[in-house]
Scaffold this motif. Structure first.
Motif, short mmCIF file in Angstrom:
data_model
loop_
_atom_site.label_atom_id
_atom_site.label_comp_id
_atom_site.label_asym_id
_atom_site.label_seq_id
_atom_site.Cartn_x
_atom_site.Cartn_y
_atom_site.Cartn_z
N ASN A 169 0.98 -1.11 -0.03
CA ASN A 169 0.02 -0.06 0.02
C ASN A 169 0.86 1.27 0.05
O ASN A 169 1.60 1.61 0.88
CB ASN A 169 -0.86 -0.05 1.37
CG ASN A 169 -1.97 1.08 1.35
OD1 ASN A 169 -1.48 2.26 1.60
ND2 ASN A 169 -3.23 0.87 1.28
N SER A 170 0.76 2.02 -1.16
CA SER A 170 1.59 3.15 -1.24
C SER A 170 1.61 4.13 0.06
O SER A 170 2.40 4.74 0.73
CB SER A 170 1.22 3.78 -2.41
OG SER A 170 1.53 3.06 -3.65
N GLU A 221 2.66 0.90 -8.48
CA GLU A 221 2.77 2.35 -7.71
C GLU A 221 3.76 2.02 -6.58
O GLU A 221 4.64 3.19 -6.18
CB GLU A 221 1.41 3.16 -7.62
CG GLU A 221 0.87 3.70 -8.64
CD GLU A 221 -0.73 3.95 -8.51
OE1 GLU A 221 -1.11 3.84 -7.26
OE2 GLU A 221 -1.23 4.80 -9.43
N ALA A 222 3.35 1.19 -5.82
CA ALA A 222 4.19 1.05 -4.59
C ALA A 222 5.69 0.43 -4.97
O ALA A 222 6.41 0.94 -4.15
CB ALA A 222 3.38 -0.27 -3.69
N ARG A 228 4.87 4.77 2.10
CA ARG A 228 5.10 6.45 2.27
C ARG A 228 5.74 6.71 3.82
O ARG A 228 6.68 7.20 4.29
CB ARG A 228 4.34 7.32 1.98
CG ARG A 228 4.56 7.62 0.42
CD ARG A 228 3.67 8.72 0.02
NE ARG A 228 2.32 8.54 -0.05
CZ ARG A 228 1.33 8.11 -1.08
NH1 ARG A 228 1.89 7.51 -2.06
NH2 ARG A 228 0.10 8.17 -0.62
N GLN A 244 -2.06 -0.23 -8.57
CA GLN A 244 -1.79 0.14 -7.23
C GLN A 244 -0.29 -0.48 -6.73
O GLN A 244 0.54 -0.11 -6.18
CB GLN A 244 -2.54 0.02 -6.24
CG GLN A 244 -3.86 0.59 -6.48
CD GLN A 244 -5.10 0.39 -5.50
OE1 GLN A 244 -5.65 -0.39 -5.85
NE2 GLN A 244 -5.25 1.19 -4.66
N GLU A 302 7.41 3.63 -5.86
CA GLU A 302 7.63 4.37 -4.61
C GLU A 302 8.94 3.73 -4.03
O GLU A 302 9.65 4.48 -3.52
CB GLU A 302 6.57 4.20 -3.77
CG GLU A 302 6.56 5.04 -2.62
CD GLU A 302 5.92 6.67 -2.72
OE1 GLU A 302 6.37 7.81 -2.07
OE2 GLU A 302 4.96 6.80 -3.50
#
Length: 442
Positions: free
Chosen positions: A316-317, A347-348, A321, A344, A351
């Motif tokens: 989970n981004s 995206e994680a 974070r 998603q 990141e």
């Protein structure tokens, strides 16, 4: 543009015999992509929601007909006619239709199955393997597999607090030798356990051997002896997944560990001692999934290993974070079903990559034969991934996938783990002993 022509869903079974959602996405060009949503035996509280029927007369409440209906009656009408290659747009539509943080309305298992099926349909339209479809650049390596060969947890009166003990053949010349080392160590390990503990080892929930002792140190010592007996001690490291949320008592803020209870500082101190004795590539989920201070302490103190978060991050981004801001991890486990869409999950990954963290793809214990996690592992060019024990079909297929990909990628090499490993060379400290000379541990 290739448009989605139809989406169909059905209830099938995962490799643990539990119902799951399976989805077919068919395009107007006739190409088909199929996706299914596995779940793990250890499921974090912050993962995408697995929608089940809760009907005790059907699979003890685990059937997924409601999620299947949500695919066909809610998701399909919204996606049919859209461009199958626009993964982000398709996933966004599904996320907005659900409208909840953990996909509790439609089910993370419904949404994730459709997301995978769309990805595979798009790759089929492009006439390329999914891992090439995902790749941002040239493919040069396949990751080192980490073999989960001993399973902890609760087995009658014996409680092994650490959930998984892994062998990582990082020193192999290529993926073919790496797989052979993992298989050989697992084969020899059974005999080592039987000679040392005078009993035939059982089979754990993830198809490794049942942990024979409540002491993580004793289990790691047995793994080292098995690698030693195979003559590959200089080519392997070890790793542990503690899954400590399962052993955490929230009111007292203590953990069960080797027959006693201890706090976060005690967990970190014990793990630090293990890194002094064993070549540990990583320690996963050493603390509870919401113990941010404990993870930050571990990341500061455990300088000889990588501190990985699984239940802490759940792909989970937003949680990732926070982990980056609090310097709580050195990396995380990439399990796309935890967050519920391919977009998603990617995206994680991005990141983490920007923050210089290690990303470790991993299947789930209730897996599927054709797991998209393997395409992510190769396509994203990660250094290593988690695999189960080489005992069951879906885990063997994951190994075959890596060898097949290496055969197809010109000039393919095994990823270099030494660039990120923190353990010192321990082989000079260990005397080589024949497996037959091993003595039982008191």
């Amino acid at each position: 543009m290739t448009r989605i022509a139809s989406i169909t869903a059905r209830q099938m079974l995962d490799c643990g015999g539990r119902p799951l959602v399976e989805v077919d996405v068919r395009t107007d060009s006739g190409h088909v992509g199929r996706g299914a949503a596995p779940t793990g035996h250890s499921v974090g509280a912050h993962e995408a929601f697995v929608l089940r029927d809760d009907d005790p007369s059907r699979y003890d409440g685990r059937s997924v007909h409601r999620a299947v209906r949500n695919v066909e009656e809610v998701l399909a009408p919204a996606l049919v006619g859209r461009d199958v290659s626009d993964q982000a747009a398709l996933d966004t539509v599904m996320i907005e239709l659900d409208g909840t943080p953990r996909k509790t309305r439609l089910g993370g298992n419904a949404i994730y199955s459709v997301s995978i099926a769309c990805l595979r349909a798009a790759a089929a339209c492009a006439a390329e393997p999914v891992y090439r479809h995902l790749a941002a650049g040239p493919l040069t390596t396949v990751p080192v597999p980490a073999f989960n060969v001993v399973n902890g947890g609760r087995h009658g009166a014996l409680v092994q607090a650490y959930n998984e003990f892994l062998v990582v053949p990082h020193g192999a010349e290529d993926i073919f030798e790496a797989v052979e080392i993992g298989v050989r160590v697992f084969e020899v390990l059974g005999g080592v356990l039987e000679r040392r503990f005078r009993t035939r080892p059982g089979v754990g929930k993830s198809y490794g051997f049942v942990a024979p002792s409540s002491s993580p140190r004793v289990v790691l010592d047995v793994l080292r002896d098995a690698a030693d007996a195979c003559g590959v001690l200089d080519k392997v490291a070890f790793a542990v997944d503690c899954a400590s949320s399962e052993m955490y008592d929230r009111p007292s803020r203590t953990y069960e560990l080797d027959g006693r209870r201890t706090d976060a500082a005690g967990m970190v101190e014990y793990a630090a001692a293990l890194t002094e004795e064993f070549a540990l590539l990583f320690v996963e989920d050493l603390l509870d999934e919401d113990d941010w201070d404990g993870f930050a302490l571990a990341a500061r103190e455990l300088t000889r290993t990588l501190v990985l978060g699984d239940d802490l991050v759940v792909t989970n981004s937003a949680r990732l974070r926070r982990a980056i801001d609090e310097r709580a991890v050195d990396g995380f486990l990439l399990k796309p079903n935890q967050v519920g869409t391919i977009t998603q999950a990617l995206e994680a990954f991005e990141e983490a990559r920007r923050a210089g963290l290690v990303v470790v793809p991993s299947g789930r214990s209730g897996g599927v034969i054709d797991d998209v996690v393997m395409d992510l592992a190769v396509g994203l060019q990660v250094p290593f991934l988690k695999n189960g024990a080489p005992r069951s079909g879906e885990r063997i297929e994951k190994l075959n996938f890596l060898m097949r990909a290496a055969h197809d990628i010109e000039g393919c090499r095994l990823a270099d783990v030494s660039a990120i490993a923190r353990f010192p060379d321990r082989t000079a400290d260990v005397a080589v002993r024949p497996a037959g000379d091993l003595e039982p541990v008191a």
